[in-house]
Design a protein around this motif. Structure first.
Motif, PDB file in Angstrom:
ATOM      1  N   THR A  78      24.317 -72.653 -23.102  1.00  0.00           N
ATOM      2  CA  THR A  78      23.367 -72.908 -22.317  1.00  0.00           C
ATOM      3  C   THR A  78      23.150 -74.405 -22.139  1.00  0.00           C
ATOM      4  O   THR A  78      23.510 -75.456 -22.924  1.00  0.00           O
ATOM      5  CB  THR A  78      21.855 -72.346 -23.080  1.00  0.00           C
ATOM      6  OG1 THR A  78      21.937 -72.799 -24.343  1.00  0.00           O
ATOM      7  CG2 THR A  78      21.723 -70.934 -22.851  1.00  0.00           C
ATOM      8  N   ALA A  79      22.687 -74.879 -20.888  1.00  0.00           N
ATOM      9  CA  ALA A  79      22.518 -76.285 -20.441  1.00  0.00           C
ATOM     10  C   ALA A  79      21.377 -76.798 -21.273  1.00  0.00           C
ATOM     11  O   ALA A  79      20.584 -76.090 -21.750  1.00  0.00           O
ATOM     12  CB  ALA A  79      22.403 -76.235 -19.094  1.00  0.00           C
ATOM     13  N   SER A  80      21.295 -78.169 -21.089  1.00  0.00           N
ATOM     14  CA  SER A  80      20.333 -78.920 -21.999  1.00  0.00           C
ATOM     15  C   SER A  80      18.986 -78.688 -21.383  1.00  0.00           C
ATOM     16  O   SER A  80      18.592 -78.608 -20.111  1.00  0.00           O
ATOM     17  CB  SER A  80      20.531 -80.382 -21.906  1.00  0.00           C
ATOM     18  OG  SER A  80      19.290 -81.221 -22.325  1.00  0.00           O
ATOM     19  N   GLY A  81      17.647 -78.504 -22.100  1.00  0.00           N
ATOM     20  CA  GLY A  81      16.520 -78.329 -21.667  1.00  0.00           C
ATOM     21  C   GLY A  81      16.202 -77.010 -21.163  1.00  0.00           C
ATOM     22  O   GLY A  81      15.201 -76.785 -20.384  1.00  0.00           O
ATOM     23  N   THR A  82      17.119 -75.933 -21.206  1.00  0.00           N
ATOM     24  CA  THR A  82      16.839 -74.685 -20.760  1.00  0.00           C
ATOM     25  C   THR A  82      15.715 -73.596 -21.398  1.00  0.00           C
ATOM     26  O   THR A  82      15.684 -73.878 -22.476  1.00  0.00           O
ATOM     27  CB  THR A  82      18.284 -73.861 -20.358  1.00  0.00           C
ATOM     28  OG1 THR A  82      18.984 -73.903 -21.660  1.00  0.00           O
ATOM     29  CG2 THR A  82      18.862 -74.628 -19.370  1.00  0.00           C
ATOM     30  N   PHE A  83      14.963 -72.807 -20.534  1.00  0.00           N
ATOM     31  CA  PHE A  83      14.305 -71.823 -21.353  1.00  0.00           C
ATOM     32  C   PHE A  83      15.052 -70.440 -21.488  1.00  0.00           C
ATOM     33  O   PHE A  83      15.434 -70.126 -20.529  1.00  0.00           O
ATOM     34  CB  PHE A  83      13.018 -71.697 -20.562  1.00  0.00           C
ATOM     35  CG  PHE A  83      12.048 -70.570 -20.885  1.00  0.00           C
ATOM     36  CD1 PHE A  83      11.257 -71.072 -22.073  1.00  0.00           C
ATOM     37  CD2 PHE A  83      11.751 -69.569 -20.067  1.00  0.00           C
ATOM     38  CE1 PHE A  83      10.251 -70.168 -22.483  1.00  0.00           C
ATOM     39  CE2 PHE A  83      10.746 -68.520 -20.449  1.00  0.00           C
ATOM     40  CZ  PHE A  83      10.006 -68.988 -21.552  1.00  0.00           C
ATOM     41  N   LEU A  84      15.155 -70.039 -22.877  1.00  0.00           N
ATOM     42  CA  LEU A  84      16.016 -68.885 -22.972  1.00  0.00           C
ATOM     43  C   LEU A  84      15.620 -67.631 -22.142  1.00  0.00           C
ATOM     44  O   LEU A  84      16.191 -66.782 -22.252  1.00  0.00           O
ATOM     45  CB  LEU A  84      16.088 -68.837 -24.506  1.00  0.00           C
ATOM     46  CG  LEU A  84      17.154 -69.818 -25.273  1.00  0.00           C
ATOM     47  CD1 LEU A  84      17.084 -69.439 -26.735  1.00  0.00           C
ATOM     48  CD2 LEU A  84      18.130 -70.019 -24.639  1.00  0.00           C
ATOM     49  N   GLY A  85      14.117 -67.647 -22.102  1.00  0.00           N
ATOM     50  CA  GLY A  85      13.666 -66.436 -21.468  1.00  0.00           C
ATOM     51  C   GLY A  85      13.971 -66.389 -19.990  1.00  0.00           C
ATOM     52  O   GLY A  85      13.635 -65.107 -19.344  1.00  0.00           O
ATOM     53  N   GLU A  86      14.445 -67.412 -19.209  1.00  0.00           N
ATOM     54  CA  GLU A  86      14.494 -67.243 -17.937  1.00  0.00           C
ATOM     55  C   GLU A  86      15.781 -67.997 -17.504  1.00  0.00           C
ATOM     56  O   GLU A  86      15.800 -68.972 -16.700  1.00  0.00           O
ATOM     57  CB  GLU A  86      13.293 -67.866 -17.206  1.00  0.00           C
ATOM     58  CG  GLU A  86      11.956 -67.294 -17.563  1.00  0.00           C
ATOM     59  CD  GLU A  86      10.841 -67.946 -16.974  1.00  0.00           C
ATOM     60  OE1 GLU A  86      10.974 -69.115 -16.537  1.00  0.00           O
ATOM     61  OE2 GLU A  86       9.637 -67.326 -17.014  1.00  0.00           O
ATOM     62  N   LEU A  87      16.871 -67.670 -18.258  1.00  0.00           N
ATOM     63  CA  LEU A  87      18.075 -68.464 -17.822  1.00  0.00           C
ATOM     64  C   LEU A  87      18.605 -68.112 -16.424  1.00  0.00           C
ATOM     65  O   LEU A  87      19.112 -66.540 -16.304  1.00  0.00           O
ATOM     66  CB  LEU A  87      19.128 -67.914 -19.009  1.00  0.00           C
ATOM     67  CG  LEU A  87      18.867 -68.564 -20.423  1.00  0.00           C
ATOM     68  CD1 LEU A  87      19.700 -68.080 -21.402  1.00  0.00           C
ATOM     69  CD2 LEU A  87      18.950 -70.258 -20.138  1.00  0.00           C
ATOM     70  N   ALA A  88      18.628 -68.974 -15.674  1.00  0.00           N
ATOM     71  CA  ALA A  88      19.477 -68.615 -14.408  1.00  0.00           C
ATOM     72  C   ALA A  88      21.032 -68.797 -14.554  1.00  0.00           C
ATOM     73  O   ALA A  88      21.305 -69.276 -15.483  1.00  0.00           O
ATOM     74  CB  ALA A  88      18.844 -69.743 -13.284  1.00  0.00           C
ATOM     75  N   ASP A  89      21.543 -68.237 -13.581  1.00  0.00           N
ATOM     76  CA  ASP A  89      23.026 -68.492 -13.486  1.00  0.00           C
ATOM     77  C   ASP A  89      23.744 -69.885 -13.595  1.00  0.00           C
ATOM     78  O   ASP A  89      24.851 -70.114 -14.080  1.00  0.00           O
ATOM     79  CB  ASP A  89      23.483 -67.907 -12.145  1.00  0.00           C
ATOM     80  CG  ASP A  89      23.728 -66.587 -12.005  1.00  0.00           C
ATOM     81  OD1 ASP A  89      23.296 -65.706 -13.310  1.00  0.00           O
ATOM     82  OD2 ASP A  89      23.828 -65.797 -11.235  1.00  0.00           O
ATOM     83  N   ASP A  90      23.023 -70.977 -13.228  1.00  0.00           N
ATOM     84  CA  ASP A  90      23.632 -72.269 -13.370  1.00  0.00           C
ATOM     85  C   ASP A  90      22.830 -72.921 -14.573  1.00  0.00           C
ATOM     86  O   ASP A  90      22.855 -74.203 -14.451  1.00  0.00           O
ATOM     87  CB  ASP A  90      23.114 -73.082 -12.092  1.00  0.00           C
ATOM     88  CG  ASP A  90      21.605 -73.163 -11.826  1.00  0.00           C
ATOM     89  OD1 ASP A  90      20.730 -72.409 -12.299  1.00  0.00           O
ATOM     90  OD2 ASP A  90      21.065 -73.690 -10.813  1.00  0.00           O
TER      91      ASP A  90
END
Length: 220
Positions: free
Chosen positions: A44-56
């Motif tokens: 996962t990229a920095s600062g992402t929200f695990l419940g709403e992971l987009a393709d990017d």
């Protein structure tokens, strides 16, 4: 091992949603990854929200430090993910999170009993503690590297937990089992209930002969 990027990404997205829905992650805390080749992994990229992971919301990283696509900032916890993959060729997924009860144990001197019930014997084979190092630091990565071959669950003191296994599903189940065991243990202590643990001989016999999955060999 998973190798198709689209498949790996979709499974990580599902794992992130599961973790958030079941109280295994909160806010933008936590990062998850899966191996995509012998010397690379998707994280996962920095600062992402695990419940709403987009393709990017992912970056593919190599053991040599390259990141794809260029410019995508991988999670700062990349050093400890890489340390596990480099140390353990059998590992296909790494989950880092701070679920309440597991993190409470990680912030205390409490133990995680691996011999309370069937699932703990199955999923919590070995649990080790990792002394506090600052999140995202190379020092934390090296501290994880020292313990990665000794366990499949690491309590990161005053930080959270790191769980890894052959697949994303197995790692997710281990994380949920860890949280349930910690919740049961701490709730029983708070209520003054003494839990009866299985004997070490019984637990070892179960692990050797239950047949759920091949028995892992651990350093003695």
């Amino acid at each position: 091992m998973l190798t198709d990027l689209d498949t790996v990404r979709a499974e990580l997205q599902a794992a992130g949603r599961y973790m958030m829905a079941h109280g295994l992650a909160w806010g933008n805390a936590g990062n998850i990854s899966a191996r995509t080749g012998d010397r690379r992994y998707l994280i996962t990229a920095s600062g992402t929200f695990l419940g709403e992971l987009a393709d990017d919301d992912f970056a593919e990283c190599t053991f040599e430090g390259k990141t794809f696509p260029e410019g995508r900032k991988a999670s700062k916890e990349m050093p400890m993910h890489r340390a596990v993959y480099e140390t353990r060729p059998d590992i296909g997924a790494v989950l880092h999170a701070s679920p309440f009860y597991s993190t409470l144990v990680a912030c205390s001197g409490e133990e995680v009993p691996p011999d309370l019930f069937v699932e703990t014997m199955y999923y919590l084979e070995r649990v080790e503690r990792v002394p506090y190092r600052h999140p995202g630091s190379e020092a934390l990565g090296e501290a994880v590297r020292e313990k990665a071959s000794l366990a499949n669950v690491l309590l990161l003191e005053n930080h959270g937990v790191l769980v890894y296994d052959t697949t994303i599903r197995e790692a997710r189940m281990a994380l949920q089992t860890l949280e349930m065991a910690c919740r049961m243990w701490l709730s029983a202590k708070s209520a003054g209930i003494s839990l009866v643990r299985l004997s070490s001989d019984t637990a070892e016999e179960f692990r050797q002969h239950a047949g759920y999955k091949p028995r892992r060999e651990w350093p003695t």
